[in-house]
Every structure is written in C-alpha cells, then in structure tokens.
Write an enzyme that holds these catalytic residues in place. Structure first.
Site, mmCIF file in Angstrom:
data_model
loop_
_atom_site.group_PDB
_atom_site.id
_atom_site.type_symbol
_atom_site.label_atom_id
_atom_site.label_comp_id
_atom_site.label_asym_id
_atom_site.label_seq_id
_atom_site.Cartn_x
_atom_site.Cartn_y
_atom_site.Cartn_z
ATOM 1 N N SER A 127 40.728 -28.953 -46.675
ATOM 2 C CA SER A 127 41.255 -28.102 -47.736
ATOM 3 C C SER A 127 41.910 -29.013 -48.781
ATOM 4 O O SER A 127 42.014 -30.217 -48.570
ATOM 5 C CB SER A 127 42.310 -27.162 -47.161
ATOM 6 O OG SER A 127 43.416 -27.941 -46.726
ATOM 7 N N LYS A 128 42.372 -28.389 -49.855
ATOM 8 C CA LYS A 128 43.072 -29.162 -50.899
ATOM 9 C C LYS A 128 44.285 -29.876 -50.297
ATOM 10 O O LYS A 128 44.575 -31.014 -50.628
ATOM 11 C CB LYS A 128 43.547 -28.217 -52.013
ATOM 12 C CG LYS A 128 42.469 -27.931 -53.032
ATOM 13 C CD LYS A 128 43.052 -28.025 -54.454
ATOM 14 C CE LYS A 128 41.958 -28.106 -55.497
ATOM 15 N NZ LYS A 128 41.447 -26.797 -55.902
#
Ligand code: GLU
Length: 494
Positions: free
Chosen positions: A257-258
């Site tokens: 994920s980010k």
C-alpha cells in the site's frame, strides 16, 4: 519449448510510477526475446487520458535503460511496427472495432450513464450473481443502430459475449482456466470519446506488432477470457499467455500500500525502480532480486543478465505469490558489488561521495575501493566507510580516543609511542607499519584492541573503518603522523 524468435512487449500505462512488477515483466519479456534471438518492445498504453501522468513515460524508459533492458522497438527507439504510443494509433482501433461489428461480435451501445446506473441498481436489488449489461442495445436492429451512429448520437462499442457455454483460456503457468460465460460481460471496447479500452487496444496491438508471448500482470486474469474471445472473434492466432505471480508486501499479507511504500523508503528501500539507483542499489543486484520473485530456481542463485538469458525458461515460472523481501535485495546488491572490478566499483561509488561533499581524486579512490568493497551493501555505504579518505583533516570525538580500560593520560602516551614508532619508518605501507606496531602491542602488555583503537580513531576520525594499516597506507605517512600528534594533544587537554 518454442524457439522461434520471440517478440515480447512491455505495455505500461503512463499513469503512475515504474515499480518492481513492471520491472519483472520487463525482465522476463526481455529474457524470452533475447534467448530466442527475437525483439523486446516497449508500447506505451496511454489511452486513459484522465489518468495520464506527465513525465511517466520518460521514467519508464530511463528505468529500463538503467536496468539494462533496452527495448528493440519503442516510441523512443522506433521500429517497423509503430507507432508505439496508443494515442497515435486511434484509426487502427477504429478500423478493427468496425470489423468486429461486421462480424457480429460487437455492437454500438447508446445507453446513458443514468440508464446503466438504474440497471445496476435493479440487478443488485434482485441479488444477481454478477451484474452485467442487460443487452438492450445488443438487441437493436443493426441498420437502425448504424443510422443512430451516423446521426451523431453518442455511443460506446461493446463486445458481444456469448451468454451460454464456457471460455477456456490457457495460461502458460496456470494451465487451462475455464470460465462460465454467464459470469462475463459485454465489456466496452471503445469509449464514447473514440478511444479504445485496454481490452481492444492491447489485443489489436499484440496482433499488429506480432507479439508471440504476452507477459502481463495477474490482475488481468479476470478479463483473460474476454481477451481470448476477442482474439478468436477476429480469427487470429493467440500468443502464449503468461501471468507471473502476484507480488505481496514483505509480511506476505496483501499488496504493497502507499503506507508500506513510505515505510520501505524510510528504511532505505523502495519498490520504484527510479528510487533504487539513488538509494545505492546496482542494476545487477536489482535484476537478480526481481528475477527470483516467481522464477523457481534456487533462492540464492547469483546470476548476471547474461546468465539469466542462458538459464531462464518460462516453464519454470511459478504461480505462487511472492513476498517482496528487501533483505534479499541487500544480499544480492552486496554480492554483485563484490563481483564488480575495482575500476567499475570506483566509478559507481564516486557520485555518492561527490554528492556527499567530498573532493574525490581518482587515484585515492582506486586505492580505497578494494578496502571497502567487502563491507558495502549499497553504494552509498561508501560515504561512512570511505569519506574520511578525502578529507584533509579529521575531527575525532576526544572521548572516542580513550581506549577501553585506560584513561586519557595513558591513551595519550600510547598515541605518543605509536607516533615515535611510525615516524621512524621509511614509509607507511602496511607491510612496513604493521609488524612494529604489533610488536609494540606484545611488549606493552596492552591489547590490540586498545592500541589499534586509539590509532584508528586518531587517523580515520571514526571508530569503524576499513582495515587499519591499509587505510594508513592510503592516508600517507605525513598525514598519519599529523593526525596522531593532534590526537595526543587532544587527549592531553582532557
Ligand atoms: N497497460 C496495461 C497496464 O499497465 C498493460 C497490461 C499488459 O501488459 O498487457 O496494466
């Protein structure tokens, strides 16, 4: 295995950053092309104009160049099957969409977003297995539909998916994948702006560009049956389809994920190829690392690109998801650093030292490089290990000059003795300097750690350094003596 010259492609969308999964598809595609004497093609899939990121295309090309995976054909390299940017191929897609309509495998659809929304809600209320287009425009009389198109009404073009039966799609890694057609949809092939969706443009381009092996993300597996249906509707030969394993975050739970990406960066790692260069990774290390994510060879196989070309086989790719393991990246990077020649390694560490503000002279750097090679994990490790070689003076922390178990006065006395011994020598080569210093340790009743610790901090300014006597040789007699003298003064002032 098929040994015709293969034509493979990387088909990224310039909508984000160039990450490991892109790089791995590029590598495998490149290997297949190179080992069969074929071509590796870069095609830019830029038809989704809303998601277009300026500059993304340049990053892709630079990342490929950095990795050494130079395409034979691309928007930048040219080629006989161009243009290689999809927005420059609009007419080609329009031509093929028309053919599909003529073959009764596609149709124009005039449904408005409002109607589609209502349809979706109704189907959801009925709790259908799979929401799909209800076929309103599929049932239109073709002549009537053609008239509406000619009159300028807004439309998209949809694929006519069979309602019954199954579609069998063959993936080289996963075998036959059988899907019931009722779970598929009349997917949109052409948007109302006249630009194709991936489903049409990629199939057309792979055909037109004579692609033999399509290596792409496993994210395309859900629409894989649609893709083979489109190709069969045209009556074309299918390429060999290869969907390598999914890459998972280091914990193995889910995709990066980010937040994971930011955490990796803080730790000096990244999943973006254009970051890895600046973080001190080598293309050799990165390639070796990504090669093994999904290729079933021994986990710690050290290979150069040429060796990969020799050994790679699409038959050995595995479908199991692979967790991104940055420790392995470090391992492979350090290993490949040690395989570089001294000249090459010096060339690669130089920009890191220069950017850190050191005034690097090549002669010294060539002498220093073999001393630090064994300890480097990344090229920027050269800064703490070797930066002091390029400083006129060092500023040791006075406390660090005091050897364990001794006080400042005793440590100063050792610095003085070391000075006298070294000053009496004809030169500072390690063969000359090490024996008398070891003899001093023996006769003094002190430990080597105590004596060499003081010497190390005095001449390098730090507690950890490359091998001491080799380092002193590079620093030179005059500087060594000057630094010892300074250390002694510092100790005496404590
Ligand atoms: N443009 C598609 C993507 O970036 C390419 C998929 C493919 O390789 O066919 O996901």
């Amino acid at each position: 295995m098929d040994i015709r010259p293969a034509r493979t492609r990387l088909a990224p969308s310039p909508t984000g950053r160039f990450h490991l999964a892109n790089a791995r598809n590029a590598l495998y595609s490149y290997l297949v092309a190179r080992q069969t004497g074929g071509q590796f093609i870069l095609r830019v899939e830029d038809t989704d104009q809303r998601r277009f990121v300026p500059g993304a295309e340049e990053v892709i090309v630079l990342s490929l160049e950095w990795l050494g995976l130079t395409p034979n054909e691309s928007p930048f390299h040219g080629g006989q099957h161009g243009p290689y940017r999809q927005t420059e191929r609009r007419e080609i897609y329009q031509h093929y969409a028309k053919i599909l309509i003529e073959k009764d495998s596609a149709y124009p659809c005039f449904c408005t977003p409002e109607r589609l929304d209502q349809m979706r809600k109704e189907q959801e209320a009925r709790k259908v297995d799979r929401v799909r287009y209800d076929g309103l425009c599929r049932r239109l009389d073709p002549e009537n539909a053609a008239r509406r198109v000619a009159s300028g009404e807004k439309y998209v073009i949809r694929f006519k998916m069979p309602y019954e039966g199954t579609t069998t799609a063959h993936d080289h890694i996963r075998g036959n994948i059988v899907t019931e057609n009722r779970y598929l949809d009349d997917y949109i092939l052409m948007r109302s702006d006249g630009l194709p969706t991936y489903h049409l443009s990629a199939m057309v381009d792979d055909h037109e560009m004579k692609i033999t092996h399509v290596l792409r993300s496993a994210e395309w597996l859900p629409t894989f049956p649609l893709h083979v249906q489109i190709i069969r509707a045209f009556g074309w030969d299918e390429p060999i389809w290869i969907h390598p394993s999914i890459l998972l975050k280091p914990s193995g739970k889910g995709k990066m994920s980010k937040r994971d990406t930011a955490a990796a960066m803080k730790d000096g790692h990244s999943i973006f190829v254009d970051d890895l260069d600046g973080l001190g990774y080598t293309p050799e290390g990165v390639l070796n690392w990504i090669a093994l994510m999904g290729w079933g060879v021994a986990e710690d196989d050290v290979m150069t690109l040429d060796e990969m070309i020799e050994r790679f086989s699409i038959d050995n790719l595995t479908p199991s998801p692979a967790a991104i393991n940055f420790q392995k990246l470090d391992h492979f990077n350090g290993t490949h650093i040690r395989l570089l020649t001294t000249e090459e390694l010096a060339r690669r560490v130089k920009p890191f030292l220069t950017n850190a503000g050191f005034d690097v002279d090549d002669d010294t750097l060539l002498k220093v490089t073999p001393l630090i090679r064994e300890r480097l994990v990344t090229l920027d490790d050269s800064i703490p290990f070797a930066g002091f070689f390029f400083k006129g003076t060092v500023e040791p922390n006075p406390e660090d000059l005091i050897a364990k178990g001794l006080d400042a006065r005793q440590s100063a006395e050792i610095a003085r003795k070391a000075y006298d011994i070294l000053a009496s020598l004809p030169d500072m080569s390690h063969q000359t300097a090490e024996p008398p210093m070891r003899e001093f340790v023996e006769t003094s009743g002190l430990s080597a750690n105590q004596v060499f610790g003081i010497l190390r901090v005095a001449v390098t300014g730090q507690k950890v350094s490359p091998p001491l006597f080799e380092s002193m040789e590079v620093i030179g007699k005059e500087n060594v003596l000057e630094r010892l003298q300074k250390a002694r003064t510092l100790l005496e002032s404590l």
